[in-house]
Design a protein around this motif. Sequence first.
Motif, short mmCIF file in Angstrom:
data_model
loop_
_atom_site.label_atom_id
_atom_site.label_comp_id
_atom_site.label_asym_id
_atom_site.label_seq_id
_atom_site.Cartn_x
_atom_site.Cartn_y
_atom_site.Cartn_z
N VAL A 102 33.55 34.00 34.93
CA VAL A 102 34.70 34.17 36.21
C VAL A 102 35.20 35.75 36.07
CG1 VAL A 102 36.45 32.64 36.92
CG2 VAL A 102 34.59 31.43 36.07
N SER A 103 35.29 35.59 35.49
CA SER A 103 36.36 37.11 34.99
C SER A 103 35.45 38.48 34.56
CB SER A 103 37.14 36.63 35.65
OG SER A 103 37.81 36.68 34.57
N LEU A 104 36.66 39.60 34.17
CA LEU A 104 35.92 40.04 33.23
C LEU A 104 36.30 40.17 31.68
CD1 LEU A 104 36.12 44.40 34.20
CD2 LEU A 104 34.43 43.16 33.29
N VAL A 125 43.39 44.48 32.66
CA VAL A 125 43.49 44.38 33.75
C VAL A 125 44.04 44.45 34.29
CG1 VAL A 125 42.63 42.12 35.47
CG2 VAL A 125 40.78 43.35 33.67
N GLU A 126 45.41 43.62 33.74
CA GLU A 126 46.34 44.13 34.93
C GLU A 126 47.02 45.27 35.47
OE1 GLU A 126 47.37 41.49 36.79
OE2 GLU A 126 46.68 39.63 35.79
N LEU A 127 47.19 46.16 33.99
CA LEU A 127 47.11 47.85 33.77
C LEU A 127 46.58 48.33 35.08
CD1 LEU A 127 47.96 49.23 30.66
CD2 LEU A 127 48.82 49.50 33.00
N ILE A 128 45.32 48.29 35.43
CA ILE A 128 44.24 49.12 35.74
C ILE A 128 44.99 48.21 37.19
CG2 ILE A 128 41.96 49.09 36.92
CD1 ILE A 128 41.23 48.58 33.67
N GLY A 269 34.70 49.38 34.62
CA GLY A 269 35.67 48.63 34.36
C GLY A 269 37.08 48.75 35.82
N LEU A 270 36.67 48.38 36.66
CA LEU A 270 37.50 48.25 37.93
C LEU A 270 36.65 46.40 38.17
CD1 LEU A 270 36.54 50.53 40.12
CD2 LEU A 270 38.77 50.68 39.09
N PRO A 271 38.65 45.69 37.53
CA PRO A 271 37.95 44.61 37.82
C PRO A 271 37.77 44.01 38.85
CG PRO A 271 40.55 44.95 37.13
CD PRO A 271 39.54 46.75 37.63
N HIS A 272 38.51 44.60 39.96
CA HIS A 272 38.24 43.84 41.57
C HIS A 272 37.09 43.88 42.42
CE1 HIS A 272 39.14 47.78 42.22
NE2 HIS A 272 38.67 47.63 43.29
N ALA A 374 41.99 40.16 42.09
CA ALA A 374 41.27 40.24 40.45
C ALA A 374 42.29 39.51 39.47
CB ALA A 374 41.09 41.33 40.66
N ALA A 375 43.02 40.17 39.98
CA ALA A 375 45.15 39.65 39.24
C ALA A 375 44.80 38.45 39.25
CB ALA A 375 46.60 40.23 39.99
N ALA A 376 44.50 37.58 40.06
CA ALA A 376 44.95 36.12 40.25
C ALA A 376 44.21 35.96 39.39
CB ALA A 376 44.94 35.47 40.93
N ALA A 377 43.18 35.96 39.18
CA ALA A 377 41.75 35.64 38.39
C ALA A 377 41.84 35.38 36.79
CB ALA A 377 40.35 36.07 39.10
N SER A 378 42.18 37.13 36.73
CA SER A 378 42.57 37.54 35.13
C SER A 378 44.51 36.78 34.33
CB SER A 378 42.86 38.36 34.29
OG SER A 378 43.48 39.70 35.74
N PHE A 379 44.63 36.75 35.69
CA PHE A 379 46.00 35.70 34.78
C PHE A 379 45.30 34.73 34.71
CE2 PHE A 379 50.27 33.64 35.30
CZ PHE A 379 51.02 34.90 33.82
N GLY A 380 45.46 33.21 36.51
CA GLY A 380 45.61 32.07 36.32
C GLY A 380 44.25 31.84 35.17
N HIS A 381 42.62 32.37 35.42
CA HIS A 381 42.32 31.66 34.95
C HIS A 381 42.40 32.21 33.01
CE1 HIS A 381 38.08 30.32 33.90
NE2 HIS A 381 37.75 31.83 33.28
N ASP A 382 42.15 33.12 32.98
CA ASP A 382 41.96 33.92 31.27
C ASP A 382 43.45 32.77 30.49
OD1 ASP A 382 39.74 34.84 31.54
OD2 ASP A 382 40.60 35.86 32.83
N VAL A 383 44.85 33.98 31.60
CA VAL A 383 45.85 33.56 30.20
C VAL A 383 46.57 31.87 30.81
CG1 VAL A 383 48.51 33.08 30.24
CG2 VAL A 383 46.01 35.82 31.06
N VAL A 384 46.53 31.47 31.70
CA VAL A 384 47.01 29.90 32.40
C VAL A 384 45.83 28.80 31.53
CG1 VAL A 384 47.82 28.87 32.72
CG2 VAL A 384 49.03 30.47 33.48
N ALA A 385 44.40 28.96 31.75
CA ALA A 385 44.05 28.03 31.62
C ALA A 385 43.43 27.82 30.60
CB ALA A 385 43.10 27.93 33.21
#
Lengths: 554, 113, 424
Positions: A102-104, A125-128, A269-272, A374-385
Amino acid sequence: MTGTDTVSLMVLAVVGTLVSVVAWRRTRATTVDFYLAGRRTGMITNAGAICGDYLSAASFLGVAAAVYASGLDGVWYATGFAAGFVPVLLFIAAPLRRLGTVSLPDFLAVRFGSARVRIAAVVAVELIILSYLVPQAVGSGVTWELLVGEGIAGLTPYTTGVVVSTVAVGGIVVIGGMRGTTWNQALQFGFLLAVAVWLGALLWAGGFSYPAAVEQASTQPLQAVVGERLVEVPNQLTGEPARFGVPGARYGTLGQLALLVTLVLGTAGLPHVMNRYFTSATGRAARTSTVWVLGLAGAFYAVAVMLGTATRILVAEQADEPWLAELTVDGVLRVPEHALLVLGRLLAGTPGLAVVSAAAFAAMVSTIGGLLLAAAASFGHDVVARIWRPSGGPREAVLAGRAAVLVISILAAAAAIAVDPERLLATFPSLIATMITWAFALAGSALTPVLLLGIWWRETTARGAVAGIWTGAAVAVLALVMGLILGPDVGDGLSAVLFAPALVAAPLSAATIAVVSRVDTGPPVDPRLWTRMHGTAADRQAERLARITLRGRR
Amino acid sequence: MARSEMGPGTPRGPEEFDGPAEVAAAARTQRRIALGYGLLFSVAILSVPLLSVALPWWSGARLVGGMSPSFVVAAGGLYVFFLVVAVAAATLARSVEDRMLGSSSDEGPGTER
Amino acid sequence: MRGVGPLVAAVTALWALVVLISQVWAEPPLSPVGTIVAGVLLTNVAILGYGSSLRGPRQQRVRARPNREDTERRAELPERPVGLTDEVVDAAVELLLPLLGGDAVSITDRQHMLAFAGPGHDHHAPGTPLYAPAREEVLATGRTVTVTGRDGDVIRCPQPGCPLRSAAIAALRVGEEVIGSVTVYRGTDDPPEPDLVEAAARILSLHLSVAELQATQQHYLDFELDALRAQINPHFLFNTLNTIASRIRTDPEDARQLLVRLADFFRYAVRQQGQFADFSHEYAFVRTYVTLEQARFGDRLQVEYDIDPAVLGAEVPVLVIQPLVENAIKHGASGKVGRTTVRLRARVDPLTRTLQVAVRDDGVGMPTATHEAVLAGRATRDDGGVGLRNIRSRLDLLFGDRHGFEVRSEPGKGTSVQLQVPLR
């Protein structure tokens, strides 16, 4: 100087964006739909969307500005931006899509089967994204300043621009999803390309000769505005006064090398941008999309470079116009970022300015949209879910993603307001393009090495990956901070490397990965995973289904 | 478990199947191709700044009207080069995939009997 | 598509472009050394790129039907000697007519006129029966005969107005056998020079013998290939079917996939036409085979492929690589308790324009007797050496001594077979 037509045109652009988002929004979005547009998007549409994500304010205003300010050395930004997709095509596009994530961060986590890799990747990713968002917001601030010239509710014009663009795009992403933005991104890229080509056609109709313009621009030494005076730019290679068509106006050999490597490695390496690859139909389609991207982006950048060159000539010729005199000192623009906007007005009057502004806003909106998503995906999907609350269900993940969008857009806007463009502009001739390279440097140092090795080297282990991400990110951040503290005038090539640190950080990160993976006795990659990442079974199945469907329709 | 969410985008039918050994071989071959093209690409883009130091003609001569060879290459030639490399690499990668993976009966037009 | 023509064109165009850009358009021109260096670099890139890329469109895997002409030619074979086709004999008589100093020339087989050129061709048409009694003698003895005069009925043409009055008749041979005749006619009583006619007949005979030899070889090749197709190992089929049967309950999906692959395997083996196929087709065949074997051996059999991309588009003799792999599996996995690895490596050598295929296993190795038998070119069916022997003899027929075929085996360490064939 602002006509009501200008403002109404901008409002129209924003409203159009909103409408298309709402129109494409589905009634009940699943998590995957929110992030990935249901994973089925046409090849060329996807290529257009990738370009829309990629061609930001940095490309639209920044490339022309860099060429305006530094001549041939500014052209290297355009070259580097386009070149970045070649490694993506060669090494990354197809396997990235084939693993089916789903995301990087998700990709890396699945590849290495490790939550630590996921966390490290999310942080990177969030830093980038943050460092990419800031120059976009700066760009909208600068455009607003020139176009509207007035603040709202007691804010300065610059701050107003930053706030308005951030609020608008953040709202769109929170309400809609990627499905809306996939079409939007493609349309917005089409709009950008059309505007660039339109400006080029106007130039051509006016009897403009590109080679002659380069010749003419190179006759006099290159000058820049510092404070209220014109100063000659020294050539970094020879020490003589720099000229437009001669290399050295900005970079020595080392600096040019550092910039190129940073831009070329950074794109992968650009997540979006990479997130778009997960929406391709198949791995092959991802690769073919990239070929289209290279063609479309190449065409765009070639035109953008020409527009920057033309601005150098035309502004000097018509500096007597009262409105232009305000923006220039002896025929040289104070803020190079204004180059394309000024060119629009020179060629087609106020409507021209309005169209270019709308395009600039479209570029910023589409890129900011992609970044926030991309920020939403990496946080919502990767961290929370995946890590925090795996039992929470998709609704919670989407909510978390939306929260992340809000937080990160506020952070970016705050950073953009804190940046004082007037002060920084004195040190960096083309601010937006320069700031973008910092994001590229982070991406190229932290994520690209681990992606390349993880995809093509079976022995890469999770520990190696984690070590590589941290090393790359740390070295890049350290170099950038040092560069900002020391200022741009240290050493011969030192500052150039500090501001484009991927030249050093990426090899360091790759070496760390290799050494740690060699020492590590972790389990080797699961052969089934490797088979899914490099095999074409899913591609063939999808193509066969498509063939059957087509035959059924005949 | 992580896969359950993958949705309908990637149907894995019964007929399509890749063996680990053949995929490993295809990946090795693809890696060789990618590295070869990567080398060509690096040499080409790095040669432009290096040439401007090593060869005065490169940035001193006039090629098309007022442009130096360096300017022509940076402002236009390289984009064409990228596109050519991209098309060549994508075509080669695709035909290698076609020939190294998949069973002998799942060819496009050949199967329609 | 596969020749060096495109490369030559590309290199020429490259040089033209380099010279045009650096010498003609540029002001001032680049130094000649610079131009030459640039040209040489680009040429090298072009040559390397050309050598390592795949060329030519992908051919269809299986030809749907056998070629109709092939079938027809085969049907004709018993009736007419190879080489004496209508086109050949027509062309031959036209060619011989001005050379041999006669008014008319004909070629016959043992029963009928095949071709006739010159006056009287209206009633000596191809397919008419033979009249001259002297020809019977020629066909019987193989000697050259001259005949003169209508009076003695020596030509014995039934047509009253036939202008031909004398002839020289020589035999056509394939090997020792007389298969027909060449006749030169004159409208006068002075017969044509018999030595000349005989020489012409000998040249024709030689040509026919060569054609016959080639046809024999072709038949032999076809025969060998048929033999190979027919001897798809019954044990293999048996074992695979057993494996599938045992999976139907435990893993029906897997069983289904195996059945599909088995069907693929036989389709390719049986339908393959001609002596050559794309390497990629043969490679797909090998992979199909290996999948089936791996279903049986499970983890005990590992296969590693190492394939150069340039190999994939090359043409190789059909059904050559799979028997090598089968042989490796047979001598590796079957006899060994632990895990066996079979490695298939294929490379192109651009300098010698050869394709190199190596199949190695780390199994038990061949028994010395079998190894020697294979080296000597003979093997019995039980040893599994049939495949190797068959491949050897087919390669001999196809390439003569322009190929390499090397078998090395050490008991306990494994077997390696190396194959080198010229690129077409």
